[in-house]
Design an enzyme around this catalytic site. Structure first.
Site, mmCIF file in Angstrom:
data_model
loop_
_atom_site.group_PDB
_atom_site.id
_atom_site.type_symbol
_atom_site.label_atom_id
_atom_site.label_comp_id
_atom_site.label_asym_id
_atom_site.label_seq_id
_atom_site.Cartn_x
_atom_site.Cartn_y
_atom_site.Cartn_z
ATOM 1 N N GLY A 11 -31.188 -72.456 20.260
ATOM 2 C CA GLY A 11 -32.553 -72.253 20.716
ATOM 3 C C GLY A 11 -32.973 -70.811 20.860
ATOM 4 O O GLY A 11 -34.149 -70.525 21.078
ATOM 5 N N VAL A 12 -32.029 -69.871 20.737
ATOM 6 C CA VAL A 12 -32.350 -68.443 20.811
ATOM 7 C C VAL A 12 -33.043 -68.019 19.518
ATOM 8 O O VAL A 12 -32.645 -68.438 18.426
ATOM 9 C CB VAL A 12 -31.072 -67.612 21.040
ATOM 10 N N PRO A 15 -35.158 -62.213 15.150
ATOM 11 C CA PRO A 15 -36.117 -61.777 14.133
ATOM 12 C C PRO A 15 -35.584 -62.061 12.725
ATOM 13 O O PRO A 15 -34.375 -61.984 12.476
ATOM 14 C CB PRO A 15 -36.230 -60.271 14.387
ATOM 15 N N ALA A 16 -36.465 -62.382 11.812
ATOM 16 C CA ALA A 16 -36.053 -62.708 10.448
ATOM 17 C C ALA A 16 -35.488 -61.499 9.717
ATOM 18 O O ALA A 16 -34.715 -61.646 8.764
ATOM 19 C CB ALA A 16 -37.233 -63.285 9.664
ATOM 20 N N GLY A 18 -33.828 -57.444 10.335
ATOM 21 C CA GLY A 18 -33.327 -56.434 11.258
ATOM 22 C C GLY A 18 -32.854 -55.221 10.488
ATOM 23 O O GLY A 18 -32.805 -55.220 9.262
ATOM 24 N N LEU A 19 -32.493 -54.192 11.220
ATOM 25 C CA LEU A 19 -31.942 -52.984 10.604
ATOM 26 C C LEU A 19 -30.427 -53.015 10.692
ATOM 27 O O LEU A 19 -29.863 -53.173 11.780
ATOM 28 C CB LEU A 19 -32.454 -51.729 11.314
ATOM 29 N N GLY A 20 -29.765 -52.846 9.546
ATOM 30 C CA GLY A 20 -28.320 -52.720 9.524
ATOM 31 C C GLY A 20 -27.916 -51.252 9.556
ATOM 32 O O GLY A 20 -28.628 -50.401 9.005
ATOM 33 N N ASP A 45 -28.457 -54.485 13.950
ATOM 34 C CA ASP A 45 -27.118 -55.025 13.714
ATOM 35 C C ASP A 45 -26.119 -53.880 13.590
ATOM 36 O O ASP A 45 -26.254 -53.021 12.717
ATOM 37 C CB ASP A 45 -27.099 -55.848 12.423
ATOM 38 N N TYR A 50 -17.998 -49.897 12.971
ATOM 39 C CA TYR A 50 -18.889 -48.917 12.344
ATOM 40 C C TYR A 50 -18.806 -47.555 13.030
ATOM 41 O O TYR A 50 -19.212 -46.538 12.455
ATOM 42 C CB TYR A 50 -20.350 -49.386 12.393
ATOM 43 N N LYS A 75 -20.249 -56.688 16.531
ATOM 44 C CA LYS A 75 -19.123 -57.463 16.006
ATOM 45 C C LYS A 75 -17.805 -56.957 16.567
ATOM 46 O O LYS A 75 -17.628 -55.759 16.777
ATOM 47 C CB LYS A 75 -19.078 -57.367 14.476
ATOM 48 N N HIS A 108 -15.969 -60.144 13.171
ATOM 49 C CA HIS A 108 -16.326 -59.390 11.969
ATOM 50 C C HIS A 108 -15.731 -59.985 10.691
ATOM 51 O O HIS A 108 -16.323 -59.874 9.613
ATOM 52 C CB HIS A 108 -15.856 -57.944 12.124
#
Length: 293
Positions: A11-12, A15-16, A18-20, A45, A50, A75, A108
């Site tokens: 249910g959360v 956004p379709a 995002g910025l990676g 993300d 990273y 991750k 990950h």
């Protein structure tokens, strides 16, 4: 400009687009994140591996956008798999990001050579979810056999599986399995940036089919590919550090591909993976310590 969201299986809403920030140097991450959020993005993300979670947090604070309006995803790296280790991995990530709650926290990679550690790590994610420290949990780069094992041994169906997905590598069998279980497909390298690094001359950005469709709509190849994903119900995380590209990648909600155009892009699948084969991911080959906050 209107934006879109995808409702996860608990249910959360995410956004379709995002910025990676994969391979975004820490010194460039702050500006990229702040720029994206000021442009209208509401999903960032990142990942412990990273090495830029701290800068993501700084970029969020510098953007001026309230924390409650931003969907943060990170991750756990394989070096921190195991129940207690993964609980601590959350604490490290949250501290670096400067937040108390992470919206989406995922594994990950699968660790086929030590899948018991993978299961223990996911059970830690389930505990974090129960404790309200995360709003949703999931996985990344899991293949059908990994997902099947996970579903058999755990209680919470992953909200997402983040996988390499672009017109030249569509993983249709895996995406169908996601649909069967209500798992949202999340695409890394959604515009085929990884195809630019191959020795092959075949780059998604140069694909005639995509360029022709783009000309019809007055859109770039990247925008066409992102729109294709979104119309297929796939959540996307394109990466860029350039302000004009960040804005361009977000400008995909004012046109729609026809069913024929979607089918033309669907037909471009080559079956060739750009990233590493999931089964080569081992602690021996890819393990590395994740620093404390």
């Amino acid at each position: 400009m209107t934006t879109s969201t995808i409702t996860l299986n608990n249910g959360v809403e995410i956004p379709a687009i995002g910025l990676g920030v994969f391979q975004t140097p820490p010194e460039e991450t702050v500006a990229a994140v702040a720029t994206a959020l000021r442009t209208g993005y509401r999903h960032i993300d990142t990942a412990a591996a990273y090495g830029n979670e701290k800068e993501v947090g700084q970029g969020i604070r510098e953007s001026g956008v309230p924390r409650e309006d931003i969907f943060i995803e990170s991750k756990v790296w394989i070096s921190d798999y195991g129940y207690d280790e993964t609980l601590h991995a959350f604490e490290k990530s949250a501290a670096k990001l400067g937040v108390e709650q992470i919206d989406l926290f995922i594994l990950h990679q699968a660790l086929p050579s030590a899948f018991d550690k993978t299961i223990a790590a996911y059970k830690a994610l389930e505990q974090l979810l129960a404790d309200g420290k995360v709003r949703a949990i999931g996985v990344s780069n899991f293949m059908p056999e990994h997902l099947t094992q996970l579903l058999e041994q755990t209680d919470v169906v992953p909200a997402v599986n983040q996988i390499e997905l672009h017109p030249y590598f569509q993983q249709k069998e895996l995406v169908a399995l996601h649909r069967k279980h209500g798992i949202t497909t999340q695409a890394w390298s959604p515009i085929g940036g990884i195809t630019s690094y191959r020795e092959s001359a075949k780059r998604s950005f140069d694909e005639p089919v995509i360029l022709t469709i783009g000309e019809k709509h007055g859109k770039s190849a990247a925008q066409v590919m992102l729109r294709w994903h979104i119309q297929n119900g796939v959540q996307v995380i394109p990466k860029s550090t350039k302000a004009h590209r960040i804005a361009e990648n977000f400008d995909v909600f004012d046109f729609e591909l026809t069913p024929d155009e979607v089918a033309q892009i669907d037909a471009l699948d080559t079956g060739v993976r750009g990233g590493p084969e999931p089964d080569v991911i081992t602690l021996e080959n890819f393990g590395k310590p994740i620093p404390e906050a």
